[in-house]
Design an enzyme around this catalytic site. Structure first.
Site, PDB file in Angstrom:
ATOM      1  N   HIS A 118      20.149  21.848  60.169  1.00  0.00           N
ATOM      2  CA  HIS A 118      20.890  20.943  59.290  1.00  0.00           C
ATOM      3  C   HIS A 118      19.887  20.029  58.590  1.00  0.00           C
ATOM      4  O   HIS A 118      18.806  19.737  59.120  1.00  0.00           O
ATOM      5  CB  HIS A 118      21.850  20.120  60.158  1.00  0.00           C
ATOM      6  CG  HIS A 118      22.832  19.281  59.424  1.00  0.00           C
ATOM      7  ND1 HIS A 118      22.498  18.085  58.826  1.00  0.00           N
ATOM      8  CD2 HIS A 118      24.165  19.441  59.205  1.00  0.00           C
ATOM      9  CE1 HIS A 118      23.574  17.541  58.285  1.00  0.00           C
ATOM     10  NE2 HIS A 118      24.603  18.338  58.490  1.00  0.00           N
ATOM     11  N   ASP A 195      19.161  19.453  68.551  1.00  0.00           N
ATOM     12  CA  ASP A 195      20.332  18.962  67.834  1.00  0.00           C
ATOM     13  C   ASP A 195      21.557  19.629  68.450  1.00  0.00           C
ATOM     14  O   ASP A 195      21.830  20.804  68.227  1.00  0.00           O
ATOM     15  CB  ASP A 195      20.204  19.314  66.348  1.00  0.00           C
ATOM     16  CG  ASP A 195      21.435  18.935  65.532  1.00  0.00           C
ATOM     17  OD1 ASP A 195      22.422  18.445  66.111  1.00  0.00           O
ATOM     18  OD2 ASP A 195      21.410  19.146  64.306  1.00  0.00           O
ATOM     19  N   GLN A 198      26.717  20.504  67.199  1.00  0.00           N
ATOM     20  CA  GLN A 198      27.714  21.574  67.140  1.00  0.00           C
ATOM     21  C   GLN A 198      27.951  22.227  68.496  1.00  0.00           C
ATOM     22  O   GLN A 198      28.771  23.137  68.605  1.00  0.00           O
ATOM     23  CB  GLN A 198      27.282  22.639  66.132  1.00  0.00           C
ATOM     24  CG  GLN A 198      27.211  22.152  64.698  1.00  0.00           C
ATOM     25  CD  GLN A 198      28.560  21.792  64.130  1.00  0.00           C
ATOM     26  OE1 GLN A 198      29.590  22.327  64.528  1.00  0.00           O
ATOM     27  NE2 GLN A 198      28.570  20.882  63.169  1.00  0.00           N
ATOM     28  N   LYS A 221      32.330  14.996  66.207  1.00  0.00           N
ATOM     29  CA  LYS A 221      32.442  16.453  66.271  1.00  0.00           C
ATOM     30  C   LYS A 221      32.925  16.930  67.638  1.00  0.00           C
ATOM     31  O   LYS A 221      33.014  18.137  67.891  1.00  0.00           O
ATOM     32  CB  LYS A 221      31.091  17.097  65.931  1.00  0.00           C
ATOM     33  CG  LYS A 221      30.657  16.848  64.481  1.00  0.00           C
ATOM     34  CD  LYS A 221      29.338  17.506  64.166  1.00  0.00           C
ATOM     35  CE  LYS A 221      28.805  17.101  62.797  1.00  0.00           C
ATOM     36  NZ  LYS A 221      29.600  17.637  61.678  1.00  0.00           N
ATOM     37  N   CYS A 358      24.997  21.406  54.283  1.00  0.00           N
ATOM     38  CA  CYS A 358      23.773  20.652  54.599  1.00  0.00           C
ATOM     39  C   CYS A 358      22.732  21.553  55.253  1.00  0.00           C
ATOM     40  O   CYS A 358      22.053  21.165  56.215  1.00  0.00           O
ATOM     41  CB  CYS A 358      24.084  19.457  55.507  1.00  0.00           C
ATOM     42  SG  CYS A 358      25.026  18.166  54.702  1.00  0.00           S
TER      43      CYS A 358
END
Length: 401
Positions: A118, A195, A198, A221, A358
């Protein structure tokens, strides 16, 4: 844990039910009533600043806030509550690390970044490289968007100081083999950041088992409020970070001649934190933990397989590895603009995401200037996928006229 019961816990979905089919959870999830009520209850009954007051209301707010921190630490199996740093989102968390490592990098040092990252996991490292003279290299991808392991191993031989990886791709839903990638980075002494924005809503996460130095994610999220995110990881690695922000709360002593920073987590949490959002995030954790996570994961996987099969039957092109897809998949109707598909679906009350997501470098690698993305969550049902496929068939017919 019947599906209608899950959906009934989400006021926004029930307000538009059964017309709206919400398949944009990779952008942000809807919020269960328990989260909304927790945020409202704080402002109604406990509103006070934390850590600073001797009065009962402040003590009550501080207790709820720190209890929430402990719940979040337990949810991702962090080293300790003190290693859970409250941020304003994943972007803020990554920037905190990137700024905090400035003093540790020198000209010519190497930063490796996941080729499917991202933008929030690319641009902060570009800025870090600009400040320090370090060099940034993308980790090469296979044709389907997965990390090219031999190419990654070859780059590691150059001795990077930092390796930044996705846990799950926000476009393709690919889960990286972190149990392989992180140990390989460790063999050359690299710091590692993951990261997890998600991942946390779809996969169980143990930060301690992963062994990464830094793990970051967002509340919104994973059924929580916007405006709150988490930076966690190894205490030693967190203590190495120079604070990005300074001011109140993060100090031990202040003199005009010199100030001394406090220990973790305070030294990385300047100013008044997002108290209500943190309490709401803890309620989101409780919501996730109340579910049969394995059953939810299996249902999400089943829905994505169903969506992929339906899309391919209609003649849509679906990107990525069908055997490694969590939460989201990307697709296009070749020869048609992705935004046209999204608009035609919106007219049929099916909400998906269209654009670069993104992730411009990944789009370029896939040979497209954007895509449609369908993403699922615990409140979705197979009927939602059926409705979406019907809408996609109508969209294709309209565009072919």
């Amino acid at each position: 844990m019947a599906e209608p019961f899950i959906k009934s816990q989400f006021p926004a979905l029930m307000e538009h039910s059964p017309e709206l089919i919400y398949l944009d959870s990779a952008a942000t999830t809807q919020k269960p009533a328990a989260v909304l009520e927790a945020v409202q209850a704080f402002y109604l009954h406990s509103n006070a600043n934390v850590h600073r007051g001797a009065h009962a209301l402040s003590i009550k707010a501080t207790s709820a806030y720190e209890r929430a921190r402990a719940q979040i630490a337990q949810f991702v199996d962090a080293e300790s509550p003190e290693s859970v740093i409250i941020c304003y989102g994943t972007t803020h968390a990554i920037n905190t690390v990137a700024h905090g490592l400035t003093h540790q990098l020198s000209p010519g040092d190497i930063i490796l970044v996941d080729g499917a990252a991202h933008h929030a996991n690319i641009v902060p490292w570009q800025q870090l490289a600009k400040r320090t003279g370090a060099e940034l290299y993308p980790i090469p991808l296979l044709k389907n968007g997965s990390i090219d392991l031999p190419a990654y191993q070859a780059l590691l031989q150059r001795g990077p100081k930092l390796v930044s990886l996705n846990h799950v791709s926000n476009v393709l839903g690919h889960a990286n083999p972190l149990d392989v990638l992180i140990p390989l980075a460790k063999t050359v002494g690299a710091l590692t950041l993951v990261d997890g924005a998600q991942a946390v809503a779809h996969l169980p996460v143990s930060v301690r088992s992963l062994g990464c130095d830094y793990y970051v994610f967002s509340g919104h999220k994973m059924y929580g409020p916007t405006g709150v995110g988490i930076l966690t990881g190894k205490r030693q690695s967190l203590e190495q970070l120079e604070p990005m922000m300074s001011g109140g709360e993060m100090i031990k002593t202040v003199r005009f001649e010199h100030s001394e920073f406090a220990g973790l987590p305070n030294r990385l949490e300047a100013g008044t934190p997002p108290i209500a959002q943190v309490i709401g995030l803890a309620k989101a954790v409780e919501f996730i933990q109340s579910l049969d996570r394995q059953a939810v994961a299996e249902m999400e996987q089943s829905m994505l397989r169903k969506a992929r099969a339906g899309l391919q039957q209609l003649g849509y092109f679906v990107y990525g590895d069908p055997g490694n897809c969590h939460g989201a998949l990307a697709f296009n109707l070749l020869g048609e603009h992705h935004q046209d598909i999204g608009t035609l679906l919106d007219q049929q009350q099916v909400a998906i995401r269209c654009g670069y997501h993104c992730a411009m470098p990944l789009m370029e690698h896939l040979g497209t200037k954007g895509s449609c993305r369908l993403s699922v969550a615990a409140y979705n049902t197979p009927n939602d996928i059926d409705r979406a496929i019907e809408a996609l068939a109508i969209a294709k017919d309209m565009l072919s006229e």
